[in-house]
Write an enzyme that holds these catalytic residues in place. Structure first.
Site, PDB file in Angstrom:
ATOM      1  N   ASN A 207      11.026   3.144   1.245  1.00 46.85           N
ATOM      2  CA  ASN A 207       9.889   3.873   1.818  1.00 46.85           C
ATOM      3  C   ASN A 207      10.160   4.415   3.214  1.00 46.85           C
ATOM      4  O   ASN A 207       9.575   5.406   3.615  1.00 46.85           O
ATOM      5  CB  ASN A 207       8.642   2.989   1.830  1.00 46.85           C
ATOM      6  CG  ASN A 207       8.915   1.580   2.298  1.00 46.85           C
ATOM      7  OD1 ASN A 207       9.762   0.883   1.732  1.00 46.85           O
ATOM      8  ND2 ASN A 207       8.224   1.150   3.319  1.00 46.85           N
TER       9      ASN A 207
ATOM     10  N   CYS B 275       2.708   1.675   6.053  1.00 44.22           N
ATOM     11  CA  CYS B 275       1.832   0.588   5.603  1.00 44.22           C
ATOM     12  C   CYS B 275       1.671  -0.454   6.702  1.00 44.22           C
ATOM     13  O   CYS B 275       0.746  -1.237   6.688  1.00 44.22           O
ATOM     14  CB  CYS B 275       2.404  -0.090   4.366  1.00 44.22           C
ATOM     15  SG  CYS B 275       2.340   0.965   2.934  1.00 44.22           S
TER      16      CYS B 275
ATOM     17  N   GLY C  57       0.426  -0.760  -6.083  1.00 40.67           N
ATOM     18  CA  GLY C  57       1.830  -1.166  -6.131  1.00 40.67           C
ATOM     19  C   GLY C  57       2.005  -2.598  -5.662  1.00 40.67           C
ATOM     20  O   GLY C  57       2.815  -3.356  -6.210  1.00 40.67           O
TER      21      GLY C  57
ATOM     22  N   HIS D 102      -1.268   6.596  -5.756  1.00 44.78           N
ATOM     23  CA  HIS D 102      -1.534   7.422  -4.570  1.00 44.78           C
ATOM     24  C   HIS D 102      -0.258   7.953  -3.912  1.00 44.78           C
ATOM     25  O   HIS D 102      -0.323   8.770  -3.003  1.00 44.78           O
ATOM     26  CB  HIS D 102      -2.400   6.650  -3.555  1.00 44.78           C
ATOM     27  CG  HIS D 102      -1.716   5.563  -2.795  1.00 44.78           C
ATOM     28  ND1 HIS D 102      -1.294   5.726  -1.500  1.00 44.78           N
ATOM     29  CD2 HIS D 102      -1.384   4.285  -3.132  1.00 44.78           C
ATOM     30  CE1 HIS D 102      -0.741   4.586  -1.071  1.00 44.78           C
ATOM     31  NE2 HIS D 102      -0.793   3.702  -2.045  1.00 44.78           N
TER      32      HIS D 102
ATOM     33  N   GLN E 137       7.966   4.442  -4.431  1.00 43.23           N
ATOM     34  CA  GLN E 137       8.323   5.687  -3.729  1.00 43.23           C
ATOM     35  C   GLN E 137       9.046   6.677  -4.635  1.00 43.23           C
ATOM     36  O   GLN E 137       9.264   7.829  -4.248  1.00 43.23           O
ATOM     37  CB  GLN E 137       9.222   5.378  -2.515  1.00 43.23           C
ATOM     38  CG  GLN E 137       8.513   4.646  -1.396  1.00 43.23           C
ATOM     39  CD  GLN E 137       7.503   5.518  -0.660  1.00 43.23           C
ATOM     40  OE1 GLN E 137       7.607   6.752  -0.625  1.00 43.23           O
ATOM     41  NE2 GLN E 137       6.509   4.891  -0.067  1.00 43.23           N
TER      42      GLN E 137
ATOM     43  N   THR F 221     -12.307  -5.422 -15.519  1.00 43.34           N
ATOM     44  CA  THR F 221     -12.752  -4.191 -16.169  1.00 43.34           C
ATOM     45  C   THR F 221     -11.910  -3.013 -15.690  1.00 43.34           C
ATOM     46  O   THR F 221     -11.703  -2.841 -14.488  1.00 43.34           O
ATOM     47  CB  THR F 221     -14.249  -3.954 -15.858  1.00 43.34           C
ATOM     48  OG1 THR F 221     -14.966  -5.088 -16.331  1.00 43.34           O
ATOM     49  CG2 THR F 221     -14.780  -2.689 -16.513  1.00 43.34           C
TER      50      THR F 221
ATOM     51  N   SER G  63       2.557   3.101  -8.119  1.00 44.43           N
ATOM     52  CA  SER G  63       1.268   3.248  -7.446  1.00 44.43           C
ATOM     53  C   SER G  63       0.869   4.719  -7.440  1.00 44.43           C
ATOM     54  O   SER G  63       1.638   5.567  -6.973  1.00 44.43           O
ATOM     55  CB  SER G  63       1.408   2.727  -6.015  1.00 44.43           C
ATOM     56  OG  SER G  63       0.204   2.899  -5.330  1.00 44.43           O
TER      57      SER G  63
HETATM   58  N1  PLP Z   1       6.318  -0.658  -2.451  1.00 45.31           N
HETATM   59  C1  PLP Z   1       6.730   0.382  -1.702  1.00 45.31           C
HETATM   60  C2  PLP Z   1       8.165   0.765  -1.724  1.00 45.31           C
HETATM   61  C3  PLP Z   1       5.817   1.097  -0.921  1.00 45.31           C
HETATM   62  O1  PLP Z   1       6.222   2.132  -0.188  1.00 45.31           O
HETATM   63  C4  PLP Z   1       4.458   0.685  -0.925  1.00 45.31           C
HETATM   64  C5  PLP Z   1       3.472   1.377  -0.055  1.00 45.31           C
HETATM   65  O2  PLP Z   1       3.825   2.024   0.907  1.00 45.31           O
HETATM   66  C6  PLP Z   1       4.084  -0.387  -1.739  1.00 45.31           C
HETATM   67  C7  PLP Z   1       5.037  -1.043  -2.479  1.00 45.31           C
HETATM   68  C8  PLP Z   1       2.651  -0.818  -1.827  1.00 45.31           C
HETATM   69  O3  PLP Z   1       1.934   0.091  -2.626  1.00 45.31           O
HETATM   70  P1  PLP Z   1       0.316   0.134  -2.581  1.00 45.31           P
HETATM   71  O4  PLP Z   1      -0.042   0.877  -1.348  1.00 45.31           O
HETATM   72  O5  PLP Z   1      -0.079   0.887  -3.803  1.00 45.31           O
HETATM   73  O6  PLP Z   1      -0.147  -1.256  -2.603  1.00 45.31           O
END
Ligand code: PLP
Length: 374
Positions: A148, A321, A72, A198, A176, A234, A196
């Protein structure tokens, strides 16, 4: 062995077994480089095409509008860097993820005009204020789909509409939201969207950027001709396949899943109330199911998080994060939570693998920790 209660699904989610299974052939046997012309590369090439079609269908896009990325953060950086290169003014919100805010700081250093929209006490951006701040004839409006830390969902379709009336491009960081609510990019008027895997039970280290056909936006990673020449490198075929499987799987059961997770969330709140725990529930009624931000007056959220950890329960304080940073969360500041209360905040984020037993354990653990006054 202590049971693990994983309640940090806004930070990352468990890989779905179905997604895992779908990845295996491309990790072990079908390892050819999807860009090569020989027959051994046909299977990964087909898998890539199929994954692109599946993802496009899941969000109401065309396959050629999906560009695979590594996460993301990369998708968000691509968008803001494009605005910098095109010398566009940017209007964004004060509660964006750092994957948007940090590149916006760079944009300011590079001479771009950046406006950070305030939010209401529920964490919602005002469409009127967004409209008033798009002052030139072109620019980028970037507002996240769902936050988030507090889960608040933004009025994305309305924001896209006002952006277009001003001749601006509309981007949303939907990291999110994707896989947790239904999103139709064409119907909602979204020009660009970051995702993203995960965060929706797919693998880590893979994501995508949706870019509306016809939009002229600079490439980000330069090198080979992958991703129509817009994103070199790749392709991570196994992870891309896992991402498509996870998204399709989540969306196939989306209504049931939302109902179930909302049910767990309601039980969490009911039980905290029944036990007489004093807390402030941050955010808006309109939020991503399971994202519960709770501030405990007079307590330290970080200490609560560590005590929960000792009991085998994973939650986060503020944004996961950034859990190494000790600053007050910019999101809680933006919704007007004072510093002392903000320090007493934890985020419980429930997902599709959580159960009512998990909720009971979380509530009783919180109650006993607060009684010990951490
Ligand atoms: N944007 C939001 C709203 C997120 O919550 C996050 C990760 O917590 C990201 C971007 C970043 O995503 P990634 O962990 O895939 O880099």
């Amino acid at each position: 062995m202590k049971k693990l209660v994983y309640a940090d699904n806004a930070a990352t989610t468990r890989l779905s077994p179905k997604a895992y299974e779908s990845m295996l052939p491309y990790l072990l046997n079908e390892y050819g480089n999807a860009s090569q012309p020989y027959s051994f590369a046909r299977s990964p090439k087909r898998a890539l095409k199929q994954a692109r079609e599946t993802i496009a269908e899941c969000i109401g896009a065309l396959p050629e509008e999906i560009f695979f990325t590594s996460c993301g953060t990369e998708s968000d950086n691509w968008v803001i860097n494009g605005a910098i290169k095109n010398e566009l003014p940017i209007v964004t919100s004060s509660i964006e993820h750092h994957a948007i805010l940090r590149p916006c700081e760079q944009a300011e250093m590079d001479g771009c005009n950046v406006v950070y929209l305030p939010v209401s006490k529920d964490g919602v951006v005002s469409v009127i204020e967004a409209n008033q701040n798009m002052k030139s004839s072109s620019g980028l409006l970037s507002v996240m789909f769902a936050n988030n830390e507090i889960g608040t969902i933004q009025p994305v379709a309305e924001l896209a509409e006002v952006a277009h009336k001003k001749g601006w491009v509309f981007h949303t960081d939907a990291v999110q939201a994707i896989g947790h609510i239904s999103i139709d990019v064409h119907r909602m008027g979204i020009d660009m969207l970051s995702a993203s895997a995960h965060k929706f039970n797919g693998p880590k280290g893979v994501g995508f950027l949706y870019m509306k056909k016809g939009l002229v936006w600079p490439s980000f990673i330069k090198g080979g001709r992958q991703e129509y020449g817009f994103r070199a490198g790749t392709e991570n075929v196994a992870s891309i396949v896992g991402m498509a499987t996870a998204l399709e799987e989540n969306l196939a059961q989306i209504h049931l899943s939302i109902e179930r997770i909302c049910g767990l969330e309601n039980k969490l709140i009911e039980k905290l109330n029944a036990l007489g725990v004093a807390y402030v529930h941050n955010g808006s009624e309109n939020h991503i199911a399971g994202n519960v931000s709770l501030s405990f007056p007079g307590f330290n959220g970080e200490a609560i998080m560590h005590r929960l950890d000792l009991k085998g329960i994973c939650v986060s304080t503020g944004s996961a994060c950034d859990s190494k940073e000790t600053q007050i969360s910019h999101v809680l500041k933006s919704i007007g939570i004072d510093d002392v209360l903000a320090k007493g905040t934890i985020r419980v984020s429930l997902g599709k693998y959580n159960t009512i037993e998990d909720v009971n354990m979380i509530v009783h653990a919180i109650k006993s920790i607060l009684e010990c006054r951490v």
